[in-house]
Enzyme design. Structure first.
Site, mmCIF file in Angstrom:
data_model
loop_
_atom_site.group_PDB
_atom_site.id
_atom_site.type_symbol
_atom_site.label_atom_id
_atom_site.label_comp_id
_atom_site.label_asym_id
_atom_site.label_seq_id
_atom_site.Cartn_x
_atom_site.Cartn_y
_atom_site.Cartn_z
ATOM 1 N N ASP A 28 0.817 -1.218 0.000
ATOM 2 C CA ASP A 28 0.000 0.000 0.000
ATOM 3 C C ASP A 28 0.852 1.271 0.000
ATOM 4 O O ASP A 28 1.963 1.287 0.538
ATOM 5 C CB ASP A 28 -0.892 -0.023 1.254
ATOM 6 N N ASN A 76 -10.558 -3.502 -6.435
ATOM 7 C CA ASN A 76 -9.742 -2.507 -7.145
ATOM 8 C C ASN A 76 -10.262 -2.169 -8.551
ATOM 9 O O ASN A 76 -9.821 -1.198 -9.164
ATOM 10 C CB ASN A 76 -8.277 -2.941 -7.229
ATOM 11 N N ARG A 193 1.747 -4.369 6.600
ATOM 12 C CA ARG A 193 1.039 -3.347 5.821
ATOM 13 C C ARG A 193 1.765 -2.025 5.982
ATOM 14 O O ARG A 193 1.745 -1.415 7.064
ATOM 15 C CB ARG A 193 -0.421 -3.194 6.247
HETATM 16 C C1 FPP Z 1 -2.110 -0.033 -3.238
HETATM 17 O O1 FPP Z 1 -1.607 1.286 -3.182
HETATM 18 C C2 FPP Z 1 -1.556 -0.710 -4.392
HETATM 19 C C3 FPP Z 1 -2.271 -1.318 -5.385
HETATM 20 C C4 FPP Z 1 -3.743 -1.378 -5.389
HETATM 21 C C5 FPP Z 1 -1.586 -1.943 -6.544
HETATM 22 C C6 FPP Z 1 -0.317 -2.645 -6.215
HETATM 23 C C7 FPP Z 1 0.297 -3.090 -7.473
HETATM 24 C C8 FPP Z 1 1.614 -3.148 -7.725
HETATM 25 C C9 FPP Z 1 2.680 -2.829 -6.743
HETATM 26 C C10 FPP Z 1 2.069 -3.605 -9.060
HETATM 27 C C11 FPP Z 1 1.722 -5.054 -9.202
HETATM 28 C C12 FPP Z 1 2.739 -5.775 -9.881
HETATM 29 C C13 FPP Z 1 3.419 -6.847 -9.441
HETATM 30 C C14 FPP Z 1 4.446 -7.340 -10.311
HETATM 31 C C15 FPP Z 1 3.197 -7.542 -8.162
HETATM 32 P P1 FPP Z 1 -2.600 2.497 -3.439
HETATM 33 O O2 FPP Z 1 -2.676 2.742 -4.890
HETATM 34 O O3 FPP Z 1 -3.927 2.211 -2.804
HETATM 35 O O4 FPP Z 1 -1.845 3.656 -2.707
HETATM 36 P P2 FPP Z 1 -2.522 4.899 -1.964
HETATM 37 O O5 FPP Z 1 -3.254 4.343 -0.777
HETATM 38 O O6 FPP Z 1 -1.352 5.731 -1.574
HETATM 39 O O7 FPP Z 1 -3.427 5.558 -2.940
#
Ligand code: FPP
Length: 247
Positions: A28, A76, A193
């Site tokens: 996250d 998501n 987390r």
């Molecule tokens: C949460 O952070 C992250 C996600 C929903 C996507 C995670 C995906 C990746 C790291 C790439 C996946 C690829 C591989 C190879 C595993 P957020 O977007 O909710 O962050 P925020 O809370 O700061 O908005």
């Protein structure tokens, strides 16, 4: 036996005999990391994928057996279409590169989640990566994509109901676990987390029963090997009783 997780040793010594067998991570904070830099959210996800790659290698090097990461949840899909597409493209790129370097890296890859709704190209890559890497016995990386803990439990219940109709076999916890994506894999010992949020967000709901939880304010793209050492050190100080009393 003690090892220094990092060369500078600043995070302290890890007890090699008390390593968690299975670490799970909610990756996250990618969006906030990008926003702080005036960049689009997809930039944060790309950085997050690089962090994942480094942490997976590190887990392999220190002898962690399973690393499970939450890459894309069943919820998501509510995100803007361009962000969803960017995450799928990052995932595709990672799989392509993982397949190319598999002989060298020897990382076993599994995907947890309903992949039937992903693009045929992505599904092909997932099947290929899972099939080729089956033979490796280093770290096993479980990528949760279109994954939700409740969805996983409902699917397992449906599959067991079907089995029960045919056999009348009694349900046990062990039997139920065998219908989950994580069948045959030990439960996570440690769930991390980053980014300051303190909730499970539908991640590994069944498997998290006795997991130790570790939260940090560090945003996922900034999460380093040293941060992982810190999380493991905190885990090694916990008194795990699994509902019993101290011996
Ligand atoms: C949460 O952070 C992250 C996600 C929903 C996507 C995670 C995906 C990746 C790291 C790439 C996946 C690829 C591989 C190879 C595993 P957020 O977007 O909710 O962050 P925020 O809370 O700061 O908005």
């Amino acid at each position: 036996m003690f090892i220094f997780g990092k060369k500078d040793g600043k995070a302290g010594k890890l007890d090699k005999d008390k390593l968690p067998r299975h670490i799970a991570v909610i990756m996250d904070g990618n969006g906030r990391w990008a926003k702080k830099r005036g960049m689009p959210r997809s930039f944060g996800h790309a950085a997050g994928a690089e962090t994942f790659r480094r942490i997976a290698t590190y887990c392999k090097n220190i002898g962690i057996e399973y690393l499970t990461v939450y890459a894309f949840s069943t919820e998501n899909w509510k995100r803007p279409a361009d962000e969803v597409q960017a995450i799928m493209e990052i995932f595709e790129k990672y799989l392509r590169e993982a397949i190319e370097t598999m002989e060298r890296d020897r990382v076993k890859i599994k995907v947890f989640g309903d992949i039937s709704v992903l693009s045929p190209k992505l599904r092909r890559l997932i099947h290929e990566a899972e099939a080729i890497s089956k033979k490796y016995d280093g770290v096993q990386v479980n990528l949760c994509v279109n994954y939700g803990g409740r969805d996983e439990i409902v699917r397992a219940a449906r599959a067991y109901a079907e089995h029960y109709r045919k056999t009348g076999e009694e349900l046990t916890e062990e039997k139920f676990s065998s219908y989950l994506y994580s069948a045959g894999i030990c439960d996570p010992d440690l769930i991390i987390r980053p980014s300051g949020e303190m909730r499970l967000s539908n991640f590994l709901l069944w498997q998290a029963a006795y997991a130790e939880l570790y939260f940090t304010d560090v945003l996922w793209p900034d999460f380093t090997e040293k941060e992982l050492d810190r999380a493991i050190l905190a885990y090694q100080k916990r008194d795990r009783r699994f509902g019993g009393v101290k011996g």
